[in-house]
Motif scaffolding. Structure first.
Motif, PDB file in Angstrom:
ATOM      1  N   GLN A   1      -5.341   4.854   4.153  1.00 12.45           N
ATOM      2  CA  GLN A   1      -6.097   6.093   4.392  1.00 12.45           C
ATOM      3  C   GLN A   1      -6.548   6.727   3.076  1.00 12.45           C
ATOM      4  OE1 GLN A   1      -3.483   8.587   6.690  1.00 12.45           O
ATOM      5  NE2 GLN A   1      -3.390   7.145   8.401  1.00 12.45           N
ATOM      6  N   GLN A   2      -5.704   6.656   2.056  1.00 16.88           N
ATOM      7  CA  GLN A   2      -6.062   7.247   0.762  1.00 16.88           C
ATOM      8  C   GLN A   2      -7.229   6.491   0.130  1.00 16.88           C
ATOM      9  OE1 GLN A   2      -4.504  10.136   0.541  1.00 16.88           O
ATOM     10  NE2 GLN A   2      -3.445   9.303   2.340  1.00 16.88           N
ATOM     11  N   PHE A   3      -7.202   5.166   0.217  1.00 13.67           N
ATOM     12  CA  PHE A   3      -8.307   4.390  -0.349  1.00 13.67           C
ATOM     13  C   PHE A   3      -9.590   4.615   0.441  1.00 13.67           C
ATOM     14  CE2 PHE A   3      -4.720   1.889  -2.183  1.00 13.67           C
ATOM     15  CZ  PHE A   3      -5.052   2.090  -3.520  1.00 13.67           C
ATOM     16  N   HIS A   4      -9.453   4.805   1.758  1.00 16.09           N
ATOM     17  CA  HIS A   4     -10.619   5.222   2.556  1.00 16.09           C
ATOM     18  C   HIS A   4     -11.176   6.527   1.995  1.00 16.09           C
ATOM     19  CE1 HIS A   4     -11.615   2.731   6.009  1.00 16.09           C
ATOM     20  NE2 HIS A   4     -10.333   2.463   6.193  1.00 16.09           N
TER      21      HIS A   4
ATOM     22  N   LEU B   1     -11.101   7.569  -0.906  1.00 19.57           N
ATOM     23  CA  LEU B   1     -11.784   7.329  -2.191  1.00 19.57           C
ATOM     24  C   LEU B   1     -13.138   6.653  -1.991  1.00 19.57           C
ATOM     25  CD1 LEU B   1      -8.865   6.049  -4.477  1.00 19.57           C
ATOM     26  CD2 LEU B   1      -9.983   8.291  -4.539  1.00 19.57           C
ATOM     27  N   GLY B   2     -13.500   6.420  -0.722  1.00 19.22           N
ATOM     28  CA  GLY B   2     -14.791   5.807  -0.433  1.00 19.22           C
ATOM     29  C   GLY B   2     -14.758   4.297  -0.338  1.00 19.22           C
ATOM     30  N   ARG B   3     -13.560   3.713  -0.383  1.00 17.26           N
ATOM     31  CA  ARG B   3     -13.442   2.251  -0.338  1.00 17.26           C
ATOM     32  C   ARG B   3     -13.228   1.794   1.101  1.00 17.26           C
ATOM     33  NH1 ARG B   3     -13.485   0.082  -5.701  1.00 17.26           N
ATOM     34  NH2 ARG B   3     -13.331  -1.859  -4.505  1.00 17.26           N
ATOM     35  N   THR B   4     -14.209   2.034   1.940  1.00 22.70           N
ATOM     36  CA  THR B   4     -14.034   1.749   3.360  1.00 22.70           C
ATOM     37  C   THR B   4     -13.970   0.255   3.662  1.00 22.70           C
ATOM     38  OG1 THR B   4     -16.429   1.980   3.629  1.00 22.70           O
ATOM     39  CG2 THR B   4     -15.092   3.910   4.126  1.00 22.70           C
ATOM     40  N   ALA B   5     -14.683  -0.559   2.879  1.00 25.72           N
ATOM     41  CA  ALA B   5     -14.741  -1.987   3.171  1.00 25.72           C
ATOM     42  C   ALA B   5     -13.450  -2.715   2.805  1.00 25.72           C
ATOM     43  CB  ALA B   5     -15.918  -2.631   2.436  1.00 25.72           C
ATOM     44  N   ASP B   6     -12.775  -2.245   1.754  1.00 27.34           N
ATOM     45  CA  ASP B   6     -11.601  -2.978   1.276  1.00 27.34           C
ATOM     46  C   ASP B   6     -10.352  -2.107   1.166  1.00 27.34           C
ATOM     47  OD1 ASP B   6     -12.467  -1.456  -0.843  1.00 27.34           O
ATOM     48  OD2 ASP B   6     -12.441  -3.085  -2.318  1.00 27.34           O
ATOM     49  N   ALA B   7     -10.317  -1.026   1.927  1.00 27.13           N
ATOM     50  CA  ALA B   7      -9.184  -0.085   1.829  1.00 27.13           C
ATOM     51  C   ALA B   7      -7.850  -0.765   2.128  1.00 27.13           C
ATOM     52  CB  ALA B   7      -9.404   1.106   2.762  1.00 27.13           C
ATOM     53  N   ARG B   8      -7.840  -1.626   3.147  1.00 31.14           N
ATOM     54  CA  ARG B   8      -6.579  -2.291   3.507  1.00 31.14           C
ATOM     55  C   ARG B   8      -6.133  -3.235   2.396  1.00 31.14           C
ATOM     56  NH1 ARG B   8      -2.663  -0.793   7.074  1.00 31.14           N
ATOM     57  NH2 ARG B   8      -1.391  -2.555   7.695  1.00 31.14           N
ATOM     58  N   GLU B   9      -7.065  -3.985   1.842  1.00 33.55           N
ATOM     59  CA  GLU B   9      -6.730  -4.905   0.757  1.00 33.55           C
ATOM     60  C   GLU B   9      -6.172  -4.147  -0.450  1.00 33.55           C
ATOM     61  OE1 GLU B   9     -10.187  -7.182  -0.199  1.00 33.55           O
ATOM     62  OE2 GLU B   9     -10.396  -7.954   1.838  1.00 33.55           O
ATOM     63  N   LEU B  10      -6.763  -3.012  -0.764  1.00 39.09           N
ATOM     64  CA  LEU B  10      -6.293  -2.218  -1.896  1.00 39.09           C
ATOM     65  C   LEU B  10      -4.903  -1.652  -1.632  1.00 39.09           C
ATOM     66  CD1 LEU B  10      -9.631  -0.363  -2.705  1.00 39.09           C
ATOM     67  CD2 LEU B  10      -8.592  -2.216  -4.034  1.00 39.09           C
ATOM     68  N   ALA B  11      -4.664  -1.232  -0.385  1.00 38.04           N
ATOM     69  CA  ALA B  11      -3.336  -0.722  -0.024  1.00 38.04           C
ATOM     70  C   ALA B  11      -2.287  -1.817  -0.170  1.00 38.04           C
ATOM     71  CB  ALA B  11      -3.353  -0.180   1.407  1.00 38.04           C
ATOM     72  N   VAL B  12      -2.611  -3.013   0.294  1.00 40.91           N
ATOM     73  CA  VAL B  12      -1.688  -4.141   0.156  1.00 40.91           C
ATOM     74  C   VAL B  12      -1.433  -4.431  -1.320  1.00 40.91           C
ATOM     75  CG1 VAL B  12      -1.436  -6.630   0.504  1.00 40.91           C
ATOM     76  CG2 VAL B  12      -2.236  -5.185   2.389  1.00 40.91           C
ATOM     77  N   ALA B  13      -2.484  -4.393  -2.137  1.00 43.95           N
ATOM     78  CA  ALA B  13      -2.339  -4.659  -3.571  1.00 43.95           C
ATOM     79  C   ALA B  13      -1.419  -3.630  -4.228  1.00 43.95           C
ATOM     80  CB  ALA B  13      -3.706  -4.655  -4.246  1.00 43.95           C
TER      81      ALA B  13
END
Length: 201
Positions: free
Chosen positions: A147-150, A152-164
């Protein structure tokens, strides 16, 4: 992952505050972190909670039930943490505060590892389903980070960034614990902060 900032190794987790059941659950989370599931006895948890051993069986009949209670304690700690983080104004602030909390606990991590990650590793070797109960706790943090990465505007890869992010923390926790070097957590925390900054529009 669900460190309590105020807890120090060997402390009475809840002192005489709260009910006995809550104290036993908090003690179970702490002692299991410090000693591991196999080495921990019900008597160890009773001692840490400052509850007479005979009283423990009124609330928990087996050690496995205390492990379940420890998982619930991790879930409550994480819920409290998320509530505190959500009070911060921006997703960037929230993610950095999460990192800061991890880095603040670097000495404990160097000695015992990540509380949730260490427990997950132990429970994975069992076949009683407790690993899945803990997986739900970890998924809550993963969903929150997404949700935080979303935000930040990273809607396409928010889940990948959270996992990272979570994988980065778990990896550095393992390395910090294995090498008994809290400085590794500090360095990785700074790197992850720069990474978060690089993702900010």
């Amino acid at each position: 992952m669900t460190h309590s900032k105020s807890a120090e190794p060997g402390d009475k987790p809840a002192g005489r505050r709260g009910g006995k059941r809550e104290r036993l659950a908090a003690a179970a989370a702490q002692v299991l972190h410090e000693q591991g599931v196999e080495k921990t006895t019900i008597a160890d948890i009773a001692r840490a909670a400052d509850v007479p051993l005979g009283n423990v069986y009124y609330y928990f009949k087996t050690k496995d039930q205390l492990v379940e209670a420890a998982i619930d304690a991790h879930a409550r700690t994480l819920a409290d943490l998320i509530t505190a983080l959500d009070a911060l104004p921006t997703p960037q602030d929230r993610l950095k505060a999460l990192l800061a909390g991890w880095v603040d606990q670097r000495e404990v991590t160097a000695r015992y590892g990540c509380p949730t990650g260490s427990l997950a590793s132990e429970l994975d070797k069992r076949e009683d389903g407790l690993d899945q109960a803990l997986a739900k706790v970890m998924r809550v943090l993963l969903d929150w980070a997404e949700q935080q990465f979303h935000g930040l505007g990273r809607t396409a890869d928010a889940r990948e960034l959270a996992v990272a992010l979570i994988a980065g923390y778990q990896g550095i926790s393992l390395l910090t614990n294995t090498l008994r070097d809290p400085g590794l957590m500090t360095s990785e925390g700074r790197r992850l902060e720069r990474w978060i900054d690089s993702l900010t529009p």
